[in-house]
Design a protein around this motif. Sequence first.
Motif, PDB file in Angstrom:
ATOM      1  N   PRO A 182      -8.596  17.317  -3.407  1.00  0.00           N
ATOM      2  CA  PRO A 182      -8.854  16.115  -4.213  1.00  0.00           C
ATOM      3  C   PRO A 182      -7.668  15.157  -4.241  1.00  0.00           C
ATOM      4  O   PRO A 182      -7.861  13.932  -4.260  1.00  0.00           O
ATOM      5  CB  PRO A 182      -9.124  16.692  -5.616  1.00  0.00           C
ATOM      6  N   LEU A 183      -6.450  15.701  -4.221  1.00  0.00           N
ATOM      7  CA  LEU A 183      -5.268  14.834  -4.215  1.00  0.00           C
ATOM      8  C   LEU A 183      -5.156  14.058  -2.903  1.00  0.00           C
ATOM      9  O   LEU A 183      -4.774  12.881  -2.901  1.00  0.00           O
ATOM     10  CB  LEU A 183      -3.998  15.667  -4.447  1.00  0.00           C
ATOM     11  N   ILE A 184      -5.499  14.715  -1.792  1.00  0.00           N
ATOM     12  CA  ILE A 184      -5.521  14.013  -0.506  1.00  0.00           C
ATOM     13  C   ILE A 184      -6.527  12.865  -0.567  1.00  0.00           C
ATOM     14  O   ILE A 184      -6.258  11.744  -0.116  1.00  0.00           O
ATOM     15  CB  ILE A 184      -5.877  14.988   0.640  1.00  0.00           C
ATOM     16  N   PHE A 185      -7.688  13.147  -1.124  1.00  0.00           N
ATOM     17  CA  PHE A 185      -8.732  12.128  -1.270  1.00  0.00           C
ATOM     18  C   PHE A 185      -8.195  10.919  -2.045  1.00  0.00           C
ATOM     19  O   PHE A 185      -8.320   9.771  -1.607  1.00  0.00           O
ATOM     20  CB  PHE A 185      -9.937  12.737  -1.985  1.00  0.00           C
ATOM     21  N   ILE A 186      -7.558  11.173  -3.173  1.00  0.00           N
ATOM     22  CA  ILE A 186      -7.072  10.086  -4.038  1.00  0.00           C
ATOM     23  C   ILE A 186      -5.905   9.344  -3.401  1.00  0.00           C
ATOM     24  O   ILE A 186      -5.857   8.104  -3.398  1.00  0.00           O
ATOM     25  CB  ILE A 186      -6.659  10.657  -5.410  1.00  0.00           C
ATOM     26  N   ILE A 187      -4.957  10.109  -2.831  1.00  0.00           N
ATOM     27  CA  ILE A 187      -3.720   9.504  -2.324  1.00  0.00           C
ATOM     28  C   ILE A 187      -3.969   8.673  -1.071  1.00  0.00           C
ATOM     29  O   ILE A 187      -3.181   7.781  -0.735  1.00  0.00           O
ATOM     30  CB  ILE A 187      -2.662  10.610  -2.081  1.00  0.00           C
ATOM     31  N   PHE A 188      -5.077   8.925  -0.360  1.00  0.00           N
ATOM     32  CA  PHE A 188      -5.432   8.075   0.775  1.00  0.00           C
ATOM     33  C   PHE A 188      -6.429   6.988   0.375  1.00  0.00           C
ATOM     34  O   PHE A 188      -6.408   5.892   0.936  1.00  0.00           O
ATOM     35  CB  PHE A 188      -6.015   8.922   1.916  1.00  0.00           C
ATOM     36  N   LEU A 189      -7.278   7.290  -0.594  1.00  0.00           N
ATOM     37  CA  LEU A 189      -8.282   6.316  -1.024  1.00  0.00           C
ATOM     38  C   LEU A 189      -7.636   5.076  -1.643  1.00  0.00           C
ATOM     39  O   LEU A 189      -7.936   3.942  -1.247  1.00  0.00           O
ATOM     40  CB  LEU A 189      -9.236   6.971  -2.026  1.00  0.00           C
ATOM     41  N   ILE A 190      -6.745   5.288  -2.607  1.00  0.00           N
ATOM     42  CA  ILE A 190      -6.173   4.161  -3.351  1.00  0.00           C
ATOM     43  C   ILE A 190      -5.379   3.216  -2.444  1.00  0.00           C
ATOM     44  O   ILE A 190      -5.633   1.998  -2.421  1.00  0.00           O
ATOM     45  CB  ILE A 190      -5.325   4.661  -4.539  1.00  0.00           C
ATOM     46  N   PRO A 191      -4.396   3.712  -1.650  1.00  0.00           N
ATOM     47  CA  PRO A 191      -3.686   2.794  -0.745  1.00  0.00           C
ATOM     48  C   PRO A 191      -4.610   2.166   0.291  1.00  0.00           C
ATOM     49  O   PRO A 191      -4.406   1.017   0.689  1.00  0.00           O
ATOM     50  CB  PRO A 191      -2.643   3.692  -0.075  1.00  0.00           C
ATOM     51  N   GLY A 192      -5.647   2.936   0.728  1.00  0.00           N
ATOM     52  CA  GLY A 192      -6.589   2.387   1.692  1.00  0.00           C
ATOM     53  C   GLY A 192      -7.336   1.192   1.133  1.00  0.00           C
ATOM     54  O   GLY A 192      -7.512   0.170   1.807  1.00  0.00           O
ATOM     55  N   VAL A 193      -7.775   1.311  -0.116  1.00  0.00           N
ATOM     56  CA  VAL A 193      -8.483   0.204  -0.770  1.00  0.00           C
ATOM     57  C   VAL A 193      -7.544  -0.990  -0.948  1.00  0.00           C
ATOM     58  O   VAL A 193      -7.918  -2.142  -0.674  1.00  0.00           O
ATOM     59  CB  VAL A 193      -9.042   0.653  -2.135  1.00  0.00           C
ATOM     60  N   VAL A 194      -6.309  -0.724  -1.385  1.00  0.00           N
ATOM     61  CA  VAL A 194      -5.327  -1.801  -1.582  1.00  0.00           C
ATOM     62  C   VAL A 194      -5.067  -2.532  -0.272  1.00  0.00           C
ATOM     63  O   VAL A 194      -5.081  -3.774  -0.203  1.00  0.00           O
ATOM     64  CB  VAL A 194      -4.010  -1.230  -2.164  1.00  0.00           C
ATOM     65  N   TYR A 195      -4.868  -1.755   0.807  1.00  0.00           N
ATOM     66  CA  TYR A 195      -4.597  -2.375   2.113  1.00  0.00           C
ATOM     67  C   TYR A 195      -5.810  -3.183   2.584  1.00  0.00           C
ATOM     68  O   TYR A 195      -5.660  -4.308   3.087  1.00  0.00           O
ATOM     69  CB  TYR A 195      -4.245  -1.310   3.149  1.00  0.00           C
ATOM     70  N   GLY A 196      -7.001  -2.609   2.439  1.00  0.00           N
ATOM     71  CA  GLY A 196      -8.198  -3.296   2.893  1.00  0.00           C
ATOM     72  C   GLY A 196      -8.419  -4.614   2.181  1.00  0.00           C
ATOM     73  O   GLY A 196      -8.771  -5.626   2.808  1.00  0.00           O
ATOM     74  N   MET A 197      -8.202  -4.631   0.879  1.00  0.00           N
ATOM     75  CA  MET A 197      -8.397  -5.858   0.099  1.00  0.00           C
ATOM     76  C   MET A 197      -7.332  -6.911   0.427  1.00  0.00           C
ATOM     77  O   MET A 197      -7.634  -8.096   0.553  1.00  0.00           O
ATOM     78  CB  MET A 197      -8.377  -5.531  -1.400  1.00  0.00           C
ATOM     79  N   MET A 198      -6.070  -6.449   0.581  1.00  0.00           N
ATOM     80  CA  MET A 198      -4.983  -7.399   0.831  1.00  0.00           C
ATOM     81  C   MET A 198      -4.984  -7.937   2.263  1.00  0.00           C
ATOM     82  O   MET A 198      -4.616  -9.091   2.503  1.00  0.00           O
ATOM     83  CB  MET A 198      -3.634  -6.747   0.525  1.00  0.00           C
ATOM     84  N   SER A 253       0.831  -1.209   0.000  1.00  0.00           N
ATOM     85  CA  SER A 253       0.000   0.000   0.000  1.00  0.00           C
ATOM     86  C   SER A 253       0.865   1.259   0.000  1.00  0.00           C
ATOM     87  O   SER A 253       0.566   2.231  -0.696  1.00  0.00           O
ATOM     88  CB  SER A 253      -0.924   0.006   1.221  1.00  0.00           C
ATOM     89  N   CYS A 254       1.945   1.226   0.791  1.00  0.00           N
ATOM     90  CA  CYS A 254       2.882   2.361   0.818  1.00  0.00           C
ATOM     91  C   CYS A 254       3.557   2.522  -0.545  1.00  0.00           C
ATOM     92  O   CYS A 254       3.785   3.653  -1.000  1.00  0.00           O
ATOM     93  CB  CYS A 254       3.926   2.162   1.904  1.00  0.00           C
ATOM     94  N   LEU A 255       3.874   1.397  -1.172  1.00  0.00           N
ATOM     95  CA  LEU A 255       4.479   1.447  -2.500  1.00  0.00           C
ATOM     96  C   LEU A 255       3.508   2.067  -3.502  1.00  0.00           C
ATOM     97  O   LEU A 255       3.905   2.894  -4.347  1.00  0.00           O
ATOM     98  CB  LEU A 255       4.872   0.028  -2.948  1.00  0.00           C
ATOM     99  N   VAL A 256       2.233   1.713  -3.401  1.00  0.00           N
ATOM    100  CA  VAL A 256       1.208   2.288  -4.276  1.00  0.00           C
ATOM    101  C   VAL A 256       1.098   3.795  -4.045  1.00  0.00           C
ATOM    102  O   VAL A 256       1.007   4.581  -4.992  1.00  0.00           O
ATOM    103  CB  VAL A 256      -0.154   1.600  -4.041  1.00  0.00           C
ATOM    104  N   MET A 257       1.120   4.204  -2.758  1.00  0.00           N
ATOM    105  CA  MET A 257       1.059   5.640  -2.432  1.00  0.00           C
ATOM    106  C   MET A 257       2.268   6.367  -3.013  1.00  0.00           C
ATOM    107  O   MET A 257       2.153   7.469  -3.566  1.00  0.00           O
ATOM    108  CB  MET A 257       0.995   5.842  -0.919  1.00  0.00           C
ATOM    109  N   PHE A 258       3.449   5.738  -2.890  1.00  0.00           N
ATOM    110  CA  PHE A 258       4.676   6.334  -3.417  1.00  0.00           C
ATOM    111  C   PHE A 258       4.597   6.482  -4.937  1.00  0.00           C
ATOM    112  O   PHE A 258       4.997   7.510  -5.493  1.00  0.00           O
ATOM    113  CB  PHE A 258       5.883   5.467  -3.034  1.00  0.00           C
ATOM    114  N   ILE A 259       4.044   5.482  -5.613  1.00  0.00           N
ATOM    115  CA  ILE A 259       3.901   5.550  -7.074  1.00  0.00           C
ATOM    116  C   ILE A 259       2.950   6.683  -7.455  1.00  0.00           C
ATOM    117  O   ILE A 259       3.188   7.414  -8.426  1.00  0.00           O
ATOM    118  CB  ILE A 259       3.396   4.195  -7.623  1.00  0.00           C
TER     119      ILE A 259
END
Length: 515
Positions: free
Chosen positions: A310-326, A268-274
Motif C-alpha cells: 500500500p505504501l508503494i501505491f501511495i508513494i507513486f500515486l501522489i507524485p504521479g498525479v502531481v507530475y501529470g497535472m503540472m 513531484s520528487c519533493l512531494v515524494m520526499f515529503i
Amino acid sequence: MEETTTKKGFVTKALDFIEKKGNKLPDPAILFFSLMLLIWVLSAIFSNFTFTEIDPRSGEAIGVINLLSGASLAAFLSNMVTVFTSFAPLGIVLVAMLGVGVAEHAGFINAGLKSMLSVTPKKLLTPMLILVAIVSHTATDAGYVLVIPLGGVIFYAAGRHPLSGIAAAFAGVSGGFSANFIPSGIDPLLQGFTQSAAQIIDPAIQLNPLNNWFFTSASTLLIVLIGWYITDKIVEPRLQKVAVEVNPDEQPKMDALTSKEKKAFIISCLVMFICLLGLLFWAIPADSALRAETGELAVFTAPLMRSIVPLIFIIFLIPGVVYGMMSGTFSKTKDIIDSMTKSMSGMSYYIVMAFFCALFIDAFAKSNLGALLALKGASGLKAMALAPEVTIVGILLLTAFVNLFIGSASAKWALIAPIFVPMLMQLGISPDLTQASYRVGDSVSNIVTPLMPYFPLVVVYCQKYVKSTGIGTLVSMMIPYSIAFMVLWTIFLLVYWAIGIPLGLQSTYEYIPTP
C-alpha cells in the motif's frame, strides 16, 4: 583467442538449445494446470505408502494427502475462489501496479529515467541496476513489481537490449535474494526457525536476528560483480540477434525534458520526499503504531512491513498525479483512472496465469509432496555422514534443488532446519553457519524455476518487448546467472569460513555446548 571463441560458441549453442526446447513447453497457464493434475495423481499414488520422516510442523510421521479423494475434491471446488483471491503475489502485483501505472502514464517515471541516465555512466548502468535490485529486498517483494520492469525500460532507453535489463534486475532481485547490506524482515524470520531448531539440542541457546548480516553484506559486492559480467559478456551479446518490438505509445521518449517538465519533476520528487519523510517521522517514535508489539520495525509482524505494498501505491500515486497535472499529461481526474485502467489491462495475461499458478501451489502444499521431498533429501544427506565442509555444500545444493519446487524461503527452512541445525551442532558447526549455507542455496535457483510465483510475471515483462518470449527464453537467459551464483557464492562462503570473518552480529562458526 580461438579457444575462448569455441567456449563461447558452446555456451551459446547450449543456451539456444535450452531456449528452443523450453519454449516448446505449454503456455505457463496450461503448464501450471497440467502440473496440478500431475500432483493430484501422484498424491493418490503415494498416499498409499507409509513414511518414517517426522514432519516438524506436527511432530508426527509425514503422510501424503490424497487429493483425488471425495473430500479433497469437494474442498478444492469450495475453496477455489479463496485460493485464487488469497494468492499473495496477485494482490501485491495489482495494488502496486495501480500506483506505479499512474506514475508511468503521467510521465513521472520516464522523467526520472531521463534524469538518472543523464548522470549515470553507461558502463555503470548494469551494476547500478543490480545493486538497486538487491537493495529492493528490504521492501519484501517490491523488486518484482518495480525494479524488474524498470530494468527493461532503463536498458531500452539507453539503447541496450531491454531483455538483458530485465535479466540483470531479476538476477539481483531473486537470484541474489540473500545478498543485502540492509537488514530486512527475512533476517529475523529465518533466525526464528534456526533458533527453534537449535534449541532441540541446546534449550538455552539464543541467536541474534542479524547473525548473517556481515556475510550477506559482503555477498552484495560478489553478486553485483558476477551479475555485471554475466549480463554484459554473456546475456546481452546473445540477445543482439533478438528483434525488439515496442508499442509506440509505451516507448520511453529520451528527448530532453522541457522546462515545464523539469519543474513538474522537481516538485513531484519533493512531494515524494515529503511523503517518505512523513513516514519516517511516523515510524521513529518507540510507541509508533507502525512498530510490532516488541517495538521492532523490520520484523514481518510490524504493521510497517505489512504495509509495504500500500505504501508503494501511495508513494507513486501522489507524485504521479502531481507530475501529470503540472506537466499537462493529466487534464482531468478521469485521466488518472484511465492510467490505472491501462496498467491493469497489461496485467490481464498475468491474472490468468496467476489463477492456475495459485491452484497448483495450493495443491502441492496440501498434498505434502513438497514437504516429503525436502525431508527425504535432508534425511539422505544426514545418513551420508560427510565431512563438515562437504555437508555445508550438500545443504546448499539440496536447498537449491528443493527450491525448484517450493518457493517460500521460510517454508523450506521450517521443514529442514530441525534436521540440519541439530545434526551440525553435534559436529561442532554453529547454527549461524548452517543458516548461511541455506540462504545461499535458497537464492541461486530462484531464477530458473517456472514454479516460482513471480516467474510468469517476469515472462509478461519480457513479452512487452519480444512477443515470442516463453519459459525457455527466460530460463536460458537466467541459467548463466544461476550457475555462476551457485559455484562462486559457494566458494565465497567456504573462503569466508576459512578466513574466519564473522558471519554477523554475535555469530560463531563453531558450536561449543554450554557446561
